[in-house]
Motif scaffolding. Structure first.
Motif, short mmCIF file in Angstrom:
data_model
loop_
_atom_site.label_atom_id
_atom_site.label_comp_id
_atom_site.label_asym_id
_atom_site.label_seq_id
_atom_site.Cartn_x
_atom_site.Cartn_y
_atom_site.Cartn_z
N TYR A 105 99.13 15.35 13.74
CA TYR A 105 97.92 14.55 13.61
C TYR A 105 96.95 14.77 14.77
CZ TYR A 105 94.96 10.46 12.93
OH TYR A 105 93.90 9.63 12.75
N ILE A 106 97.46 14.86 16.00
CA ILE A 106 96.57 14.98 17.15
C ILE A 106 96.22 16.43 17.50
CG2 ILE A 106 97.38 12.83 18.14
CD1 ILE A 106 98.86 14.47 20.26
N GLY A 107 96.84 17.39 16.84
CA GLY A 107 96.56 18.80 17.13
C GLY A 107 95.12 19.19 16.89
N LYS A 108 94.57 18.81 15.75
CA LYS A 108 93.20 19.21 15.41
C LYS A 108 92.17 18.58 16.35
CE LYS A 108 90.30 20.18 11.50
NZ LYS A 108 90.18 20.18 10.06
N PRO A 109 92.26 17.27 16.65
CA PRO A 109 91.29 16.71 17.60
C PRO A 109 91.35 17.36 18.99
CG PRO A 109 92.37 14.95 16.42
CD PRO A 109 93.07 16.22 16.05
N ILE A 110 92.53 17.74 19.43
CA ILE A 110 92.66 18.40 20.73
C ILE A 110 91.93 19.74 20.69
CG2 ILE A 110 94.27 19.55 22.30
CD1 ILE A 110 96.25 17.29 21.68
N LEU A 111 92.13 20.50 19.63
CA LEU A 111 91.45 21.79 19.52
C LEU A 111 89.94 21.60 19.36
CD1 LEU A 111 93.91 23.81 17.27
CD2 LEU A 111 93.65 23.87 19.74
N GLY A 137 93.66 33.83 15.76
CA GLY A 137 93.58 33.24 17.10
C GLY A 137 93.67 31.73 17.06
N TYR A 138 92.96 31.12 16.10
CA TYR A 138 92.97 29.67 15.97
C TYR A 138 94.38 29.16 15.70
CZ TYR A 138 92.28 25.06 13.91
OH TYR A 138 92.37 23.72 13.61
N TRP A 139 95.05 29.75 14.71
CA TRP A 139 96.38 29.26 14.35
C TRP A 139 97.42 29.56 15.42
CZ3 TRP A 139 97.29 25.53 11.25
CH2 TRP A 139 96.36 25.23 10.25
N SER A 140 97.25 30.66 16.12
CA SER A 140 98.18 30.96 17.23
C SER A 140 98.07 29.89 18.32
CB SER A 140 97.87 32.33 17.83
OG SER A 140 98.05 33.34 16.87
N ILE A 141 96.84 29.55 18.68
CA ILE A 141 96.64 28.54 19.72
C ILE A 141 97.07 27.17 19.21
CG2 ILE A 141 94.88 27.32 21.08
CD1 ILE A 141 93.48 30.03 21.37
N ARG A 142 96.77 26.86 17.94
CA ARG A 142 97.17 25.56 17.39
C ARG A 142 98.69 25.39 17.40
NH1 ARG A 142 95.01 21.99 12.38
NH2 ARG A 142 96.61 20.41 12.59
N ILE A 143 99.41 26.43 17.00
CA ILE A 143 100.87 26.36 17.01
C ILE A 143 101.39 26.18 18.43
CG2 ILE A 143 102.97 27.71 16.60
CD1 ILE A 143 101.51 28.80 14.06
N LEU A 144 100.80 26.88 19.38
CA LEU A 144 101.21 26.75 20.78
C LEU A 144 100.95 25.33 21.29
CD1 LEU A 144 102.30 28.15 23.33
CD2 LEU A 144 99.93 28.69 23.89
N GLU A 203 85.84 29.72 13.65
CA GLU A 203 84.60 30.49 13.84
C GLU A 203 84.58 31.17 15.20
OE1 GLU A 203 84.30 27.10 12.82
OE2 GLU A 203 84.27 27.76 10.74
N ASN A 204 85.13 30.50 16.22
CA ASN A 204 85.15 31.07 17.57
C ASN A 204 86.19 32.17 17.72
OD1 ASN A 204 83.29 29.13 18.19
ND2 ASN A 204 84.68 27.86 19.39
N LEU A 205 87.37 31.93 17.20
CA LEU A 205 88.49 32.84 17.47
C LEU A 205 89.02 33.57 16.26
CD1 LEU A 205 90.53 30.52 19.84
CD2 LEU A 205 89.08 32.42 20.49
N GLY A 206 88.54 33.24 15.08
CA GLY A 206 89.10 33.81 13.87
C GLY A 206 90.35 33.05 13.47
N GLY A 207 90.81 33.31 12.29
CA GLY A 207 91.96 32.59 11.76
C GLY A 207 93.23 32.81 12.57
#
Length: 100
Positions: free
Chosen positions: A32-38, A52-59, A46-50
């Motif tokens: 739940y809090i992952g998206k607001p943090i990002l 990059g975004y998902w790699s950072i989100r998972i981390l 849009e900044n990192l591509g799909g």
């Protein structure tokens, strides 16, 4: 239940229920809090591509989950179990130096 209690080193059935509740709350909260943090860090597809975004989100989710698991475990009175669980998991992924 007996095998699970032996494997986890717990004594009472109610502890299993509390441990499962902590796992559920922690997973839901981290997700739940992952998206607001990002969004706060301005990390978007849009900044990192799909990829990059998902790699950072998972981390981010992984790190948040580890921290919250011990915190929620403490709040529910199962700190010892969850701290030992964390140490075991961190050793398995090669971060032994951070827990010993």
């Amino acid at each position: 239940m007996k095998k699970l209690k032996e494997r986890w080193g717990i004594e009472h059935n109610w502890q299993i229920i509390i441990i499962m509740i902590v796992f559920a709350i922690t997973g839901s909260t981290a997700s739940y809090i992952g998206k607001p943090i990002l969004n706060y860090l301005d990390i978007t597809t849009e900044n990192l591509g799909g990829f990059g975004y998902w790699s950072i989100r998972i981390l981010v989710l992984f790190v948040m989950y580890q921290i919250m698991l011990v915190c929620f475990g403490w709040l529910f009175g199962q700190y010892k179990f969850f701290w030992n669980f964390e140490k075991k998991m961190l050793r398995r992924i090669g971060l032994k130096r951070f827990v010993d």
